[in-house]
Design an enzyme around this catalytic site. Structure first.
Site, mmCIF file in Angstrom:
data_model
loop_
_atom_site.group_PDB
_atom_site.id
_atom_site.type_symbol
_atom_site.label_atom_id
_atom_site.label_comp_id
_atom_site.label_asym_id
_atom_site.label_seq_id
_atom_site.Cartn_x
_atom_site.Cartn_y
_atom_site.Cartn_z
ATOM 1 N N GLU A 24 -23.592 46.669 73.468
ATOM 2 C CA GLU A 24 -24.325 45.851 74.421
ATOM 3 C C GLU A 24 -24.880 46.687 75.586
ATOM 4 O OE1 GLU A 24 -24.813 42.552 74.319
ATOM 5 O OE2 GLU A 24 -25.620 42.265 76.335
ATOM 6 N N ASP A 25 -24.075 47.580 76.097
ATOM 7 C CA ASP A 25 -24.408 48.224 77.368
ATOM 8 C C ASP A 25 -24.886 49.668 77.264
ATOM 9 O OD1 ASP A 25 -23.571 45.884 78.463
ATOM 10 O OD2 ASP A 25 -21.593 46.605 79.042
#
Ligand code: MN
Length: 743
Positions: free
Chosen positions: A90-91
């Site tokens: 996600e990051d």
């Protein structure tokens, strides 16, 4: 950060990592350790330059989640690896293919699931959030570890919520209370559930939380002494009977005390006065049941049990796998003590949930997990109900208690409490539900809507002529019955609409009007309906007078009718913009402007209260108290409509507040009360009412005040009156005035 600080931080990270390894499964192989190391190294590298809101290095978060997964839920290497990597895709730059090539397809699947459900609370609208939750549960049916890791993630975020902004705290806490706490309860993770609830309360009602916390700490010594005295004879007798055992005393969670105070209106002192102990036996699996009952008989040799409070979850475990024997006995000093008796295995399952089930593979509860997942899958696969309705239905089932009923052949079925005969019919089969005309409960004929009780034997009567009815939705309670009935009704409506379309077509041919889209659109707006589908349906059910169509003007088969159109506000920003900026008592939104607002009638906030703004569709911004009974629903379902709001003291305006007074009835008391109120120069009374019952009076006073300072001052003076025993502020109009959030 200085070089020195960075060195310290690196050391702290290494320390956390070692603790993770040490506490991960004792029987982890070398291969497991290599895998965990690999995941750790990747996570460290990927999150290298990231910091959390608190300022600490980001990597502390995935390590903490991995430790929860391992130490508090009891999961193994795959889950630890996934927890370490849960925020990586996600990051950071790393993608799912990288994950798969390093850790294989299973880890990819779990990380994928976690990535999809991430950040649900930042979504733009309610239905997307619900849809996300639905997806999360669908993934759960592939691999239950997705949801367990998600819960660990949420738990750590709640534990570290202190460094977030207040409005974020409120949103996250609401969502946790709305979705994650019930979910962990349903999965049997009782420890995690009560910690989540306590943390939510800490942020939602900080004063109440610390009041209870302090009271518990103060009374601790007294409670410990009492429990020790109580357990002495039981301990002695269990030893003589040659049991290997452990006795734990339990304190109720802060949240459950708060809940009792709220629902039963019991003062704090009386609630924490309730004692509970747990006897945990070390039994062989084949002796478990008889050992527990032996221990029960020993306890009741010394203390008298309350026969109404005996619960045998050993012979019939709860559907989430919970097993235990509960009783409540009277201590010599006249206090009730709740006693739970269970074995070590049962205790582990109760504390850790399904993870512990996997440890005891041979037990029958493996089957219960499968059953639960099958049930969720059934509910999810039914495409009809909107995701939002689904959540509501699903939540209903999460919260409710269960009953056990039997089929005519003696097969046992679990249903939520207050389930009806019709719920049971749908539980057996959709077709049986759809054609159900009645039921025999314990051989007696009863209507579809009659509620079942534990132990009932139920036989369903069907007829092929029966059709599902709108009315059924009023009394069914299971998600399965609800979604099935909705789907069946929709199908029924579709059939009627097809007939209606044909009828309308014939009528239009008669009137020489073309049945093209443009004309149909004009006709449905002429009848003030929203869609062609609704039009056809109403024609099919003869709710529309088609003869009115001959009044419409037409030209060469085309209708000339023009519908009046209303302009719709298209976005929250437009709504906010369209509101006049004139009020100065309150500032709203990120830019803290003075916008016009209304006070929500469900909780009547006054200056000094913690508040938030809710953007309604047609009634501007409404200001609610943060502890409004509706706040949880609003914040978790309509997070995007929540805006910050803060009182200013630019202008003095009066606000309505309600106070409840309880006391002992005596001459002149009402007079004293009114005197106090009228002597407060900045308080105006709107209404007052008193009720007396057997010498006890209860009064409700509504007053206009400027802010909480005045209100508190008034309440202090009222409590000083002779005979008054309790003065409290009434919180909103309780739950009955549920805000219609669509308006
Ligand atoms: Mn996370």
């Amino acid at each position: 950060m200085s070089e020195e600080q960075l060195t310290l931080e690196r050391k702290a990270i290494a320390r956390e990592y070692r603790a993770l390894l040490k506490n991960s499964k004792r029987n982890a192989t070398d291969a497991d350790k290599i895998l965990i190391r690999k995941a750790f190294d990747l996570a460290v590298e990927a999150h290298q330059n990231m910091r959390r809101k608190s300022g600490e290095a980001y990597i502390f978060h995935p390590i903490a989640v991995a430790r929860i997964v391992s130490e508090e839920i009891g999961l193994g290497t795959t889950s630890i690896v996934c927890a370490l990597l849960h925020d990586v895709v996600e990051d950071t730059e790393i993608n799912l293919d990288d994950i798969e090539s390093l850790f294989g397809p299973r880890v990819r699947l779990i990380i994928d699931g976690l990535t999809k459900i991430k950040g649900a609370h930042f979504l733009e609208n309610a239905s997307m959030q619900a849809e996300n939750f639905r997806k999360m549960l669908l993934t759960l049916s592939d691999d239950v570890r997705v949801i367990l890791i998600k819960l660990a993630d949420r738990l750590h975020n709640m534990r570290t919520l202190g460094s977030m902004r207040n409005d974020k705290q409120q949103k996250i806490a609401s969502e946790t209370l709305y979705l994650y706490a019930p979910l962990s309860h349903r999965l049997g993770l009782y420890n995690i559930k009560s910690e989540l609830e306590d943390l939510c309360l800490k942020y939602k009602e900080p004063e109440v939380y610390s009041e209870i916390e302090t009271a518990l700490a103060k009374s601790k010594a007294v409670r410990t002494r009492f429990i020790n005295q109580f357990t002495v004879p039981v301990q002695r007798a269990l030893k003589i009977a040659d049991f290997e055992f452990e006795i734990k005393s339990r304190t109720k969670s802060i949240y459950s005390i708060y809940n009792k105070m709220l629902t039963k209106n019991i003062p704090l002192e009386e609630i924490y006065d309730v004692f509970a102990i747990r006897i945990i036996l070390n039994s062989k699996q084949e002796d478990e049941k008889s050992d527990c009952w032996k221990a029960y008989s020993i306890v009741t040799d010394y203390y008298k049990p309350n026969p109404d409070r005996l619960r045998d979850w050993i012979s019939t475990p709860k559907s989430n796998g919970y097993e235990s024997l509960h009783t409540t006995v009277m201590s010599p000093s006249g206090k009730w003590v709740e006693v739970q008796i269970r074995t070590k295995r049962m205790d582990e399952i109760a504390e850790m949930g399904y993870a512990a089930h996997w440890k005891y593979k041979e037990s029958a509860s493996e089957h219960a997990l499968d059953e639960w997942i099958t049930r969720i899958r059934e509910t999810l696969q039914n495409p009809d109900p909107s995701a939002l309705e689904f959540i509501d239905d699903f939540k209903l089932n999460l919260f409710s208690k269960e009953i056990f009923v039997f089929t005519p052949k003696g097969e046992l079925k679990n249903l939520p409490q207050s389930a009806t005969a019709l719920d049971f019919a749908f539980e057996i089969h959709t077709q049986v539900g759809a054609q159900c005309i009645g039921a025999k409960v314990n051989h007696k004929l009863v209507p579809l809507s009659s509620q079942l009780n534990s132990g009932d034997q139920v036989e369903i009567l069907t007829s092929s002529k029966q059709k599902p009815k709108e009315d059924w939705l009023r009394f069914v309670v299971t998600a399965k019955a609800k979604s099935n009935i909705k789907a069946l009704l929709k199908e029924e409506r579709r059939k009627i609409a097809i007939d209606g379309q044909e009828i309308l077509g014939r009528k239009l041919r008669n009137l020489k009007i073309n049945s093209n889209d443009a004309n149909i659109k004009k006709i449905h707006s002429f009848f003030k309906l929203t869609s062609p589908h609704e039009l056809y349906y109403k024609v099919g059910t003869e709710q529309i007078d088609l003869s009115k169509l001959s009044n419409l003007k037409k030209e060469k088969g085309q209708l000339k009718y023009r519908s009046a159109r209303k302009k719709k506000a298209s976005s929250i920003k437009d709504i906010v913009k369209s509101i006049d900026t004139k009020n100065t008592n309150l500032v709203i939104g990120d830019s803290m402007e003075s916008l016009d607002y209304k006070i929500a009638s469900c909780c009547n906030p006054i200056p000094g209260d913690n508040i938030f703004g809710f953007v309604t569709v047609s009634d501007g911004i409404k200001i609610h108290r943060q502890n409004c009974p509706n706040a949880i629903t609003l914040m978790s379902n309509y997070a995007y409509r929540i805006i910050k709001a803060k009182w200013t003291n630019a202008e003095v305006i009066s606000f309505l507040a309600a106070i409840k007074i309880i006391g002992i009835d005596q001459v002149g008391l009402v007079n004293d009360v009114t005197k106090v109120i009228s002597s407060e120069y900045n308080v105006n009374m709107r209404s007052i009412s008193f009720d007396t019952d057997d010498g006890i009076f209860e009064g409700t006073i509504k007053v206009y005040v400027n802010d909480t300072t005045h209100l508190t001052e008034l309440m202090r003076k009222l409590s000083a009156i002779d005979g008054v025993t309790k003065v409290s502020r009434i919180k909103g109009e309780q739950l009955e005035s549920t805000v219609n959030v669509a308006n």
